[in-house]
Write an enzyme that holds these catalytic residues in place. Structure first.
Site, short mmCIF file in Angstrom:
data_model
loop_
_atom_site.label_atom_id
_atom_site.label_comp_id
_atom_site.label_asym_id
_atom_site.label_seq_id
_atom_site.Cartn_x
_atom_site.Cartn_y
_atom_site.Cartn_z
N ASN A 6 -1.56 -37.27 -21.86
CA ASN A 6 -1.13 -35.93 -22.32
C ASN A 6 -0.61 -35.19 -21.09
O ASN A 6 -1.38 -34.68 -20.28
CB ASN A 6 -2.34 -35.21 -22.94
CG ASN A 6 -1.97 -33.85 -23.46
OD1 ASN A 6 -0.84 -33.39 -23.31
ND2 ASN A 6 -2.94 -33.19 -24.08
N ARG A 58 1.13 -38.00 -25.96
CA ARG A 58 1.17 -36.83 -26.85
C ARG A 58 2.47 -36.06 -26.58
O ARG A 58 2.80 -35.78 -25.43
CB ARG A 58 -0.01 -35.93 -26.57
CG ARG A 58 0.07 -34.66 -27.37
CD ARG A 58 -0.70 -33.55 -26.72
NE ARG A 58 -0.58 -32.33 -27.50
CZ ARG A 58 -0.76 -31.13 -27.01
NH1 ARG A 58 -1.06 -30.96 -25.74
NH2 ARG A 58 -0.64 -30.08 -27.77
N HIS A 78 -0.38 -28.63 -33.41
CA HIS A 78 -1.76 -29.14 -33.54
C HIS A 78 -1.88 -30.15 -34.70
O HIS A 78 -2.98 -30.37 -35.21
CB HIS A 78 -2.76 -28.00 -33.84
CG HIS A 78 -2.95 -27.01 -32.74
ND1 HIS A 78 -3.18 -25.68 -33.01
CD2 HIS A 78 -2.99 -27.15 -31.41
CE1 HIS A 78 -3.33 -25.02 -31.87
NE2 HIS A 78 -3.21 -25.90 -30.88
N HIS A 85 -8.14 -24.78 -36.69
CA HIS A 85 -8.19 -25.22 -35.28
C HIS A 85 -8.15 -23.95 -34.44
O HIS A 85 -7.09 -23.34 -34.25
CB HIS A 85 -6.98 -26.13 -34.99
CG HIS A 85 -6.90 -26.60 -33.57
ND1 HIS A 85 -7.02 -27.92 -33.21
CD2 HIS A 85 -6.70 -25.92 -32.42
CE1 HIS A 85 -6.90 -28.03 -31.89
NE2 HIS A 85 -6.70 -26.83 -31.39
N GLY A 89 -8.85 -22.54 -30.94
CA GLY A 89 -9.10 -22.77 -29.52
C GLY A 89 -8.30 -21.75 -28.72
O GLY A 89 -8.03 -20.66 -29.23
N ARG A 111 -1.39 -15.52 -26.76
CA ARG A 111 -0.24 -15.31 -27.66
C ARG A 111 -0.57 -14.24 -28.70
O ARG A 111 -1.70 -14.17 -29.18
CB ARG A 111 0.11 -16.62 -28.39
CG ARG A 111 0.52 -17.76 -27.49
CD ARG A 111 0.97 -18.96 -28.32
NE ARG A 111 1.21 -20.12 -27.50
CZ ARG A 111 0.51 -21.26 -27.62
NH1 ARG A 111 -0.46 -21.38 -28.52
NH2 ARG A 111 0.78 -22.27 -26.83
N GLU A 130 -7.86 -35.58 -30.73
CA GLU A 130 -6.44 -35.92 -30.83
C GLU A 130 -6.13 -37.24 -30.14
O GLU A 130 -5.28 -38.00 -30.58
CB GLU A 130 -5.60 -34.78 -30.23
CG GLU A 130 -5.62 -33.53 -31.09
CD GLU A 130 -5.44 -32.24 -30.32
OE1 GLU A 130 -6.33 -31.91 -29.50
OE2 GLU A 130 -4.43 -31.55 -30.52
P1 AMP Z 1 -9.67 -25.21 -26.52
O1 AMP Z 1 -8.29 -24.66 -26.34
O2 AMP Z 1 -9.87 -25.90 -27.83
O3 AMP Z 1 -10.15 -26.01 -25.34
O4 AMP Z 1 -10.65 -23.92 -26.58
C1 AMP Z 1 -10.79 -23.04 -25.51
C2 AMP Z 1 -11.59 -21.81 -25.98
O5 AMP Z 1 -12.88 -22.25 -26.43
C3 AMP Z 1 -11.82 -20.78 -24.90
O6 AMP Z 1 -11.54 -19.48 -25.40
C4 AMP Z 1 -13.30 -20.92 -24.58
O7 AMP Z 1 -13.89 -19.72 -24.19
C5 AMP Z 1 -13.86 -21.39 -25.90
N1 AMP Z 1 -15.10 -22.13 -25.65
C6 AMP Z 1 -15.22 -23.37 -25.10
N2 AMP Z 1 -16.53 -23.70 -24.92
C7 AMP Z 1 -17.25 -22.63 -25.37
C8 AMP Z 1 -18.65 -22.34 -25.45
N3 AMP Z 1 -19.56 -23.22 -25.04
N4 AMP Z 1 -19.01 -21.15 -25.97
C9 AMP Z 1 -18.10 -20.26 -26.38
N5 AMP Z 1 -16.77 -20.46 -26.34
C10 AMP Z 1 -16.34 -21.62 -25.82
#
Ligand code: AMP
Length: 404
Positions: free
Chosen positions: A7, A94, A183, A211, A213, A244, A388
């Site tokens: 990736n 990816r 995604h 999803h 994140g 965003r 993924e």
């Molecule tokens: P991703 O893009 O899927 O990696 O998600 C990143 C987001 O997940 C960020 O805003 C992080 O703060 C949140 N995140 C990851 N681990 C935790 C955790 N243990 N507790 C709370 N939020 C988390």
């Protein structure tokens, strides 16, 4: 079959080496990341399964050198997991944007490369990096088949009424301006896993996948196929995200550009990198930090949290209506996997439809797939950690096996 999954970002390369016996029988041999390519101090973090992780700091001038570092780490006598490059039978990459050229994974050839190049306009940060990654891998492993898996492919089943914008039709014809989503690999993976876990027949099901994140998108999936998704022409559309803005009235753009004397590039930067949690909350793009700030009484951090939940509820509600109901709602990705309050509060909004969360199961759900709704719930709710890389490895394995 040992499959290397790559990736590539503009200054990073994430990788996993998987030994694939079948779709569901596999061993993760190693994973890692090369970061800060082109910057004075690059770093390789290599995590071999069952061995001590290793971190190396060194100047990594370009992606080719980065790929060579990854391969060297994999065969290293101390930290490696294979004895020679020859053990790698296929490489899967990816790709963020495949537009309407690709509705599934394909073997790389020059025609495929030309099309990925054409899609650079729609994903200017990602696709050029992916091309660098493929070219670098072709240079270091010339005899190994390379496969590409697209984030957009799963969404190619949307009907025109879901993917068209109501702009003059000529812009679709001339410039391919339409909704592509993103995604897709994650939405596809968690919907398949979730259907199994919930005992649903995927071919006869209505699923909504959230999803959530740093980038977030929500997808409506009928009978295993995407019917609608919240990201659009680019990943900017949809709900509030880390940096965003998500959906805004498009008239805000010319208004702000005139008021603040902004160029198109500056406006794009504001919407993609300076909005969302960081823009609205003003302090962080990270949900963990946002939660801590809100707990300490920061009202704008609380507003971010309230808006995240509001946007999810609005999208999920719309998709339930679009599909005439829903059998399963799935939460995945960093924010939704790690924050039980988010899953609980969003689900509560659908209590009027008979959704009932099992609080103990929801609070305990972490790292492992789990049904978090109560047995009496009218709609099942699940938390499924996304993977993924596994989808890429499976597709790569199937395509490489067909070459034999
Ligand atoms: P991703 O893009 O899927 O990696 O998600 C990143 C987001 O997940 C960020 O805003 C992080 O703060 C949140 N995140 C990851 N681990 C935790 C955790 N243990 N507790 C709370 N939020 C988390």
């Amino acid at each position: 079959m040992k499959v290397l999954v790559i990736n590539c970002g503009s200054s990073s390369v994430k990788y996993q080496l998987l030994d694939m016996h079948s779709d569901d029988d596999f061993v993760l041999m190693a994973k890692g990341i090369v970061e800060k390519i082109g910057l004075p101090e690059g770093v390789l973090t290599h995590k071999p399964s069952g061995k001590t992780p290793v971190e190396k700091k060194l100047y990594i001038p370009d992606h080719k050198v980065g790929m060579k570092l990854v391969l060297d780490a994999l065969v290293d006598p101390e930290h490696g997991v294979i004895s020679s490059f020859e053990e790698i039978e296929a490489v899967g990459h990816r790709i963020v944007q495949g537009a309407d050229f690709f509705n599934g994974s394909v073997l790389v050839d020059e025609d495929v490369m030309d099309k990925i190049e054409l899609c650079c306009d729609f994903a200017p940060l990602h696709n050029p990096a992916h091309i660098l990654g493929i070219r670098a891998m072709q240079a270091v492993l010339p005899a190994v088949p390379q496969v590409v898996t697209f984030d957009t492919a799963f969404h190619q089943t949307m009907e025109p009424k879901a993917y068209m914008y109501a702009l003059p039709y000529e812009y679709y014809e001339k410039y391919r301006v339409r909704r592509y989503g993103a995604h897709g690999t994650s939405h596809q993976y968690v919907s398949q896993r979730g259907a199994k876990l919930a005992g649903l027949d995927l071919a006869n099901s209505r699923i909504i996948t959230c999803h959530i994140g740093n980038g977030s998108s929500i997808t409506a999936i009928r009978n295993g196929k995407c019917v609608d998704t919240s990201m659009g022409f680019t990943p900017l559309e949809g709900m509030i995200m880390g940096t965003r803005c998500g959906c805004i009235d498009a008239n805000i753009l010319p208004y702000l550009m005139k008021k603040e004397n902004l160029t198109p590039d500056q406006m794009t930067d504001i919407m993609n990198k300076k909005s969302g949690f960081i823009g609205l909350g003003g302090k962080t793009s990270d949900m963990r930090d946002t939660v801590a700030l809100a707990a300490g009484g920061d009202e704008r951090a609380q507003l971010v949290i309230d808006k995240v939940k509001h946007d999810i509820v609005k999208l999920v509600g719309g998709y339930i209506a679009e599909m005439g109901g829903v059998d399963l709602i799935i939460f995945t990705a960093g924010i939704a996997e790690n924050n039980a309050w988010l899953r609980r509060d969003v689900s509560k909004a659908f209590e009027f439809l008979g959704v009932k969360i099992d609080d103990a199961a929801n609070d305990a759900a972490r790292y492992e797939e789990a049904i978090i709704s109560a047995p009496s719930s009218s709609i099942k709710v699940a938390m499924i950690p996304t993977n993924e890389e596994l989808v890429i490895a499976r597709d790569t394995m199937h395509i490489a096996q067909n070459l034999k």
